[in-house]
Design an enzyme around this catalytic site. Structure first.
Site, PDB file in Angstrom:
ATOM      1  N   ARG A   1      -2.852  -7.441  12.974  1.00 15.94           N
ATOM      2  CA  ARG A   1      -2.479  -6.035  13.988  1.00 15.94           C
ATOM      3  C   ARG A   1      -1.461  -7.513  15.226  1.00 15.94           C
ATOM      4  O   ARG A   1      -1.348  -8.624  15.619  1.00 15.94           O
ATOM      5  CB  ARG A   1      -3.289  -6.090  15.354  1.00 15.94           C
ATOM      6  CG  ARG A   1      -4.151  -5.286  14.208  1.00 15.94           C
ATOM      7  CD  ARG A   1      -5.322  -4.295  14.638  1.00 15.94           C
ATOM      8  NE  ARG A   1      -6.305  -4.178  14.283  1.00 15.94           N
ATOM      9  CZ  ARG A   1      -7.369  -4.363  13.476  1.00 15.94           C
ATOM     10  NH1 ARG A   1      -7.797  -5.731  13.608  1.00 15.94           N
ATOM     11  NH2 ARG A   1      -7.995  -3.520  12.987  1.00 15.94           N
TER      12      ARG A   1
ATOM     13  N   GLU B   1       0.707  -1.585  -0.185  1.00 16.15           N
ATOM     14  CA  GLU B   1      -0.066   0.499  -0.194  1.00 16.15           C
ATOM     15  C   GLU B   1       1.426   1.495  -0.009  1.00 16.15           C
ATOM     16  O   GLU B   1       2.160   0.937  -0.095  1.00 16.15           O
ATOM     17  CB  GLU B   1      -0.924  -0.292   1.297  1.00 16.15           C
ATOM     18  CG  GLU B   1      -0.150   0.167   2.397  1.00 16.15           C
ATOM     19  CD  GLU B   1      -1.125  -0.623   3.846  1.00 16.15           C
ATOM     20  OE1 GLU B   1      -1.688   0.590   4.564  1.00 16.15           O
ATOM     21  OE2 GLU B   1      -2.030  -0.989   3.686  1.00 16.15           O
TER      22      GLU B   1
ATOM     23  N   HIS C   1       3.446  -1.829  10.051  1.00 19.78           N
ATOM     24  CA  HIS C   1       2.854  -0.011   9.591  1.00 19.78           C
ATOM     25  C   HIS C   1       1.922   0.599  10.482  1.00 19.78           C
ATOM     26  O   HIS C   1       1.314   0.029  11.667  1.00 19.78           O
ATOM     27  CB  HIS C   1       2.874   0.400   8.426  1.00 19.78           C
ATOM     28  CG  HIS C   1       2.470  -0.115   7.754  1.00 19.78           C
ATOM     29  ND1 HIS C   1       1.920  -1.844   7.514  1.00 19.78           N
ATOM     30  CD2 HIS C   1       0.811   0.049   7.771  1.00 19.78           C
ATOM     31  CE1 HIS C   1       0.834  -2.714   6.565  1.00 19.78           C
ATOM     32  NE2 HIS C   1      -0.258  -1.503   6.856  1.00 19.78           N
TER      33      HIS C   1
END
Length: 211
Positions: A87, A10, A67
């Site tokens: 996560r 991304e 990130h």
């Protein structure tokens, strides 16, 4: 990769942010063992690579890169089509019911990369009297440009293109456009005809790079 997917690369364009806002891109661990140990011991301040941001900054986050987006930031995100997120840390936040979000620590350890964080994208800029085109990235996943028009200008198109107006107002191919608008220029459009004062982030999949 897990979930029968090949990852999710991304990129982020910072539209607005508060002073001293930060993002996390990558980490300081030099080996996989060190990465896992610091995750297990919760050494987040020593592990995470924090970067202060300003409006107009652009970042590419390859698949497997740890990130996070800090507080006080409005950004435009462009990514591969994937709903998978692992996560490893959620800052101990809780919802209105006092519950914490689920973490996927073991899966995150498995896919997280241990590579230097290279933020140099070799950005290319082309200018003429009424148009500035900034190419941030051209990869097998997506090509991303910023178009800044002051008056009338035309940009040739080769593929269907996703358009996000991040500043100003005017017209795109005869249709009114202003900050906050998002739309698609289909593959039937041979060019993007811009008029007015517009700042646009445009992205598409370059079929040549996909071969």
């Amino acid at each position: 990769m897990n979930e029968d997917e090949l990852g999710k690369s991304e990129c982020w364009y910072i539209i607005a942010c508060e002073k001293d806002s930060e993002v996390v891109i990558g980490h300081q661990a030099r080996t996989k063992d060190e990465l896992i140990r610091r995750i297990d011991e919760g050494e987040w301040d020593r592990l995470l690579n924090k970067i202060k941001v300003e409006p107009g900054d652009f970042f590419y986050i390859p698949s497997g890169t740890i990130h996070a987006v800090g507080e006080g930031i409005i950004l435009l995100e462009i990514q591969q089509p994937s709903d998978t997120t692992y996560r490893i840390h959620d800052y101990d936040r809780v919802d209105q019911d006092g519950k914490r979000r689920e973490l996927q620590i073991e899966k995150a350890k498995d896919v997280a990369t241990v590579l230097p964080t290279d933020l140099d994208l070799h950005v290319k800029v082309k200018k003429d009297k009424r148009l500035t085109v900034t190419r941030y990235l051209s990869s097998i996943y997506f090509t991303v440009e910023k178009w800044e028009a002051d008056g009338e200008a035309a940009i040739p198109l080769e593929e269907f293109t996703l358009v996000s107006v991040i500043g100003g107002q005017g017209k795109v191919n005869g249709a009114e456009a202003r900050k906050g608008d998002h739309f698609i220029l289909t593959s039937l459009c041979s060019e993007a005809r811009l008029s007015g004062n517009l700042e646009i982030i445009a992205c598409w999949i370059d079929r040549i790079n996909c071969r």
